[in-house]
Design a protein around this motif. Sequence first.
Motif, PDB file in Angstrom:
ATOM      1  N   MET A   1      -1.823  12.298  -1.195  1.00 29.64           N
ATOM      2  CA  MET A   1      -2.975  11.601  -0.624  1.00 29.64           C
ATOM      3  C   MET A   1      -3.530  10.623  -1.659  1.00 29.64           C
ATOM      4  O   MET A   1      -4.514  10.914  -2.337  1.00 29.64           O
ATOM      5  CB  MET A   1      -4.039  12.612  -0.200  1.00 29.64           C
ATOM      6  CG  MET A   1      -3.537  13.614   0.810  1.00 29.64           C
ATOM      7  SD  MET A   1      -4.743  14.864   1.229  1.00 29.64           S
ATOM      8  CE  MET A   1      -5.855  13.935   2.258  1.00 29.64           C
ATOM      9  N   PRO A   2      -2.911   9.460  -1.820  1.00 30.57           N
ATOM     10  CA  PRO A   2      -3.295   8.559  -2.914  1.00 30.57           C
ATOM     11  C   PRO A   2      -4.696   7.966  -2.779  1.00 30.57           C
ATOM     12  O   PRO A   2      -5.278   7.563  -3.775  1.00 30.57           O
ATOM     13  CB  PRO A   2      -2.234   7.465  -2.855  1.00 30.57           C
ATOM     14  CG  PRO A   2      -1.678   7.522  -1.489  1.00 30.57           C
ATOM     15  CD  PRO A   2      -1.794   8.939  -1.044  1.00 30.57           C
ATOM     16  N   TYR A   3      -5.246   7.899  -1.579  1.00 30.92           N
ATOM     17  CA  TYR A   3      -6.559   7.277  -1.399  1.00 30.92           C
ATOM     18  C   TYR A   3      -7.659   8.295  -1.173  1.00 30.92           C
ATOM     19  O   TYR A   3      -8.760   7.941  -0.770  1.00 30.92           O
ATOM     20  CB  TYR A   3      -6.505   6.281  -0.239  1.00 30.92           C
ATOM     21  CG  TYR A   3      -5.498   5.192  -0.494  1.00 30.92           C
ATOM     22  CD1 TYR A   3      -5.743   4.216  -1.442  1.00 30.92           C
ATOM     23  CD2 TYR A   3      -4.282   5.176   0.177  1.00 30.92           C
ATOM     24  CE1 TYR A   3      -4.814   3.231  -1.713  1.00 30.92           C
ATOM     25  CE2 TYR A   3      -3.343   4.195  -0.081  1.00 30.92           C
ATOM     26  CZ  TYR A   3      -3.619   3.226  -1.025  1.00 30.92           C
ATOM     27  OH  TYR A   3      -2.691   2.252  -1.299  1.00 30.92           O
ATOM     28  N   ALA A   4      -7.387   9.570  -1.439  1.00 26.81           N
ATOM     29  CA  ALA A   4      -8.392  10.618  -1.241  1.00 26.81           C
ATOM     30  C   ALA A   4      -9.230  10.788  -2.497  1.00 26.81           C
ATOM     31  O   ALA A   4      -8.808  10.519  -3.589  1.00 26.81           O
ATOM     32  CB  ALA A   4      -7.705  11.922  -0.897  1.00 26.81           C
TER      33      ALA A   4
ATOM     34  N   LYS B   1       0.834  -1.195   0.000  1.00 30.11           N
ATOM     35  CA  LYS B   1       0.000   0.000   0.000  1.00 30.11           C
ATOM     36  C   LYS B   1       0.870   1.246   0.000  1.00 30.11           C
ATOM     37  O   LYS B   1       1.958   1.253   0.575  1.00 30.11           O
ATOM     38  CB  LYS B   1      -0.881   0.029   1.248  1.00 30.11           C
ATOM     39  CG  LYS B   1      -1.954  -1.010   1.280  1.00 30.11           C
ATOM     40  CD  LYS B   1      -2.771  -0.815   2.541  1.00 30.11           C
ATOM     41  CE  LYS B   1      -3.830  -1.876   2.670  1.00 30.11           C
ATOM     42  NZ  LYS B   1      -4.583  -1.725   3.927  1.00 30.11           N
ATOM     43  N   MET B   2       0.363   2.300  -0.635  1.00 29.24           N
ATOM     44  CA  MET B   2       1.063   3.582  -0.607  1.00 29.24           C
ATOM     45  C   MET B   2       0.685   4.314   0.673  1.00 29.24           C
ATOM     46  O   MET B   2      -0.443   4.200   1.149  1.00 29.24           O
ATOM     47  CB  MET B   2       0.674   4.421  -1.820  1.00 29.24           C
ATOM     48  CG  MET B   2       1.111   3.820  -3.133  1.00 29.24           C
ATOM     49  SD  MET B   2       0.477   4.725  -4.533  1.00 29.24           S
ATOM     50  CE  MET B   2       1.340   6.262  -4.353  1.00 29.24           C
ATOM     51  N   LYS B   3       1.630   5.045   1.231  1.00 26.89           N
ATOM     52  CA  LYS B   3       1.361   5.789   2.454  1.00 26.89           C
ATOM     53  C   LYS B   3       0.873   7.192   2.126  1.00 26.89           C
ATOM     54  O   LYS B   3       1.356   7.826   1.196  1.00 26.89           O
ATOM     55  CB  LYS B   3       2.614   5.874   3.313  1.00 26.89           C
ATOM     56  CG  LYS B   3       2.973   4.577   3.992  1.00 26.89           C
ATOM     57  CD  LYS B   3       4.039   4.799   5.038  1.00 26.89           C
ATOM     58  CE  LYS B   3       4.292   3.530   5.814  1.00 26.89           C
ATOM     59  NZ  LYS B   3       5.305   3.734   6.859  1.00 26.89           N
ATOM     60  N   THR B   4      -0.067   7.662   2.929  1.00 26.29           N
ATOM     61  CA  THR B   4      -0.539   9.036   2.847  1.00 26.29           C
ATOM     62  C   THR B   4       0.386   9.910   3.679  1.00 26.29           C
ATOM     63  O   THR B   4       0.782   9.527   4.780  1.00 26.29           O
ATOM     64  CB  THR B   4      -1.973   9.132   3.395  1.00 26.29           C
ATOM     65  OG1 THR B   4      -2.817   8.318   2.591  1.00 26.29           O
ATOM     66  CG2 THR B   4      -2.478  10.550   3.371  1.00 26.29           C
TER      67      THR B   4
END
Length: 65
Positions: A62-65, A3-6
């Motif tokens: 913010m990859p999951y925003a 997973k990528m970190k925010t």
Amino acid sequence: MPKMKTKSSAKKRLKVLGGGGFKRAHAFKRHILTKKTTKNKRQLRGTSMVDATNVASVRAMMPYA
């Protein structure tokens, strides 16, 4: 792939809006307020949008925003 970190700093400072934009607070409103005019301090209240030229870099933070 992991997973990528925010980025924690972006997570604390920005809010995601429904249309894909980002809401941010104004700078220059923390300290040394006595030399700033009342008009200036009043106009720094509230929030504003992240400019379109910076949205791509904010999305990378913010990859999951």
